[in-house]
Scaffold this active site. Sequence first.
Site, PDB file in Angstrom:
ATOM      1  N   ASP A  24       0.869  -1.161   0.000  1.00  0.00           N
ATOM      2  CA  ASP A  24       0.000   0.000   0.000  1.00  0.00           C
ATOM      3  C   ASP A  24       0.921   1.230   0.000  1.00  0.00           C
ATOM      4  O   ASP A  24       2.114   1.110   0.298  1.00  0.00           O
ATOM      5  CB  ASP A  24      -0.875  -0.053   1.259  1.00  0.00           C
ATOM      6  CG  ASP A  24      -1.673   1.207   1.458  1.00  0.00           C
ATOM      7  OD1 ASP A  24      -2.361   1.620   0.512  1.00  0.00           O
ATOM      8  OD2 ASP A  24      -1.606   1.796   2.554  1.00  0.00           O
ATOM      9  N   ASP A  26       0.075   5.120   0.971  1.00  0.00           N
ATOM     10  CA  ASP A  26      -0.024   6.103   2.035  1.00  0.00           C
ATOM     11  C   ASP A  26       0.076   5.410   3.395  1.00  0.00           C
ATOM     12  O   ASP A  26      -0.665   4.482   3.673  1.00  0.00           O
ATOM     13  CB  ASP A  26      -1.373   6.836   1.925  1.00  0.00           C
ATOM     14  CG  ASP A  26      -1.273   8.272   2.377  1.00  0.00           C
ATOM     15  OD1 ASP A  26      -0.282   8.618   3.054  1.00  0.00           O
ATOM     16  OD2 ASP A  26      -2.178   9.063   2.058  1.00  0.00           O
ATOM     17  N   ASP A 222      -1.167  -0.495   6.064  1.00  0.00           N
ATOM     18  CA  ASP A 222      -1.228   0.180   7.366  1.00  0.00           C
ATOM     19  C   ASP A 222      -2.640   0.253   7.924  1.00  0.00           C
ATOM     20  O   ASP A 222      -2.834   0.777   9.005  1.00  0.00           O
ATOM     21  CB  ASP A 222      -0.643   1.601   7.263  1.00  0.00           C
ATOM     22  CG  ASP A 222      -1.544   2.531   6.458  1.00  0.00           C
ATOM     23  OD1 ASP A 222      -1.951   2.131   5.344  1.00  0.00           O
ATOM     24  OD2 ASP A 222      -1.849   3.628   6.942  1.00  0.00           O
TER      25      ASP A 222
HETATM   26 MG   LIG Z   1      -2.505   3.270   3.586  1.00  0.00          MG
END
Ligand SMILES: [Mg+2]
Length: 347
Positions: A24, A26, A222
């Site tokens: 991923d 961000d 995250d």
């Molecule tokens: Mg993310």
Amino acid sequence: MGLFTRGTGMGPSPIEGADLVLADLDGVVYRGRNAIPHAVESLRGIRARGLDVGYITNNAARTDEAVAEQLRGFGLDAEPRSVVTSPQAATTMLREHVAPGALVLVVGGEGIERELERAGYRITRSADDAPDAVMQGFARHVGWEHLAEAAFALARDIPWIATNQDWTIPVERGVAPGNGTLVSAVHTAVQKLPLVAGKPETPIFAEAVRRFGATAPIFVGDRLDTDIRGAAKAGMRSVLVLTGIDRAKQLIAAPPGDRADYIIGDLRGLEQPYPNIEIDARPERATARVGKAQVTVDGIDVRIDAPSRSNLDLLRAACAAIAASEKLIYALRVPERLYTEPEGGWI
Ligand SMILES: [Mg+2]
């Protein structure tokens, strides 16, 4: 159960045996304009071992070229092909419903238009053109008129594909409504639900696996409710890195479908040996040992039997013990230390 002086020993690293690392963006690779500490060196190191690295983003506003260029700016050797976007997955889904050449009403920006054009679709912004499908994704300019056109077009029985369903989107000045919120506005008007391409739905993961021809991918993210849940639904092993949205508090409270296979402090953890987890689960008591850390869920109490210099091992043990107890987090008394952000970072 007594205290142990010996640790549980180390097992293979999370990426051992993987043929593709999907990340991923961000909260994993960058935060805003800045690369996250250790992310770039770690991903470069993984590439240097000959492993494929792909990047997955729900962000429909930007093209794969734009994302790859940003990643190269951080020092990563990303090409457009390395970037899997939600409009790409949405376009693959669209092909299952209407053939290239069809007219698609677009709510969104360049990221969607580029993919549709590449695949041979025609684009309109007006429901009056009697489009064959609607594709909806986030762009900053999307407003009432665009949502209304989608609603008018969807009065007819045509496919509606949303790039993703993220309720919010973090921007420089705070948290703003995301594509899911805008999709929800159209849904309220038309009383239909779209097909969704992005995380946590599986089409975007399938798109990545197909593109890289991977047989043993591993996903690092995250967020539990998109990254980890999506990877699990797609049948992929997953790694939660503690550099983004979800932290100790969310991890220990995660429901079964949202539990990561590995928890790491930053991306260096992808290549480092991962501690073995020993679990002793009984009806009223579940104990987990990770390294020198040991946590027991006893009735409604979560107890730290043995702390560890590694707060990461303690968190891993807490997550494993709570998962093994099969109890809901709301029913448990959890020591504050287990969900407090450690001052010195995750070690
Ligand atoms: Mg993310």
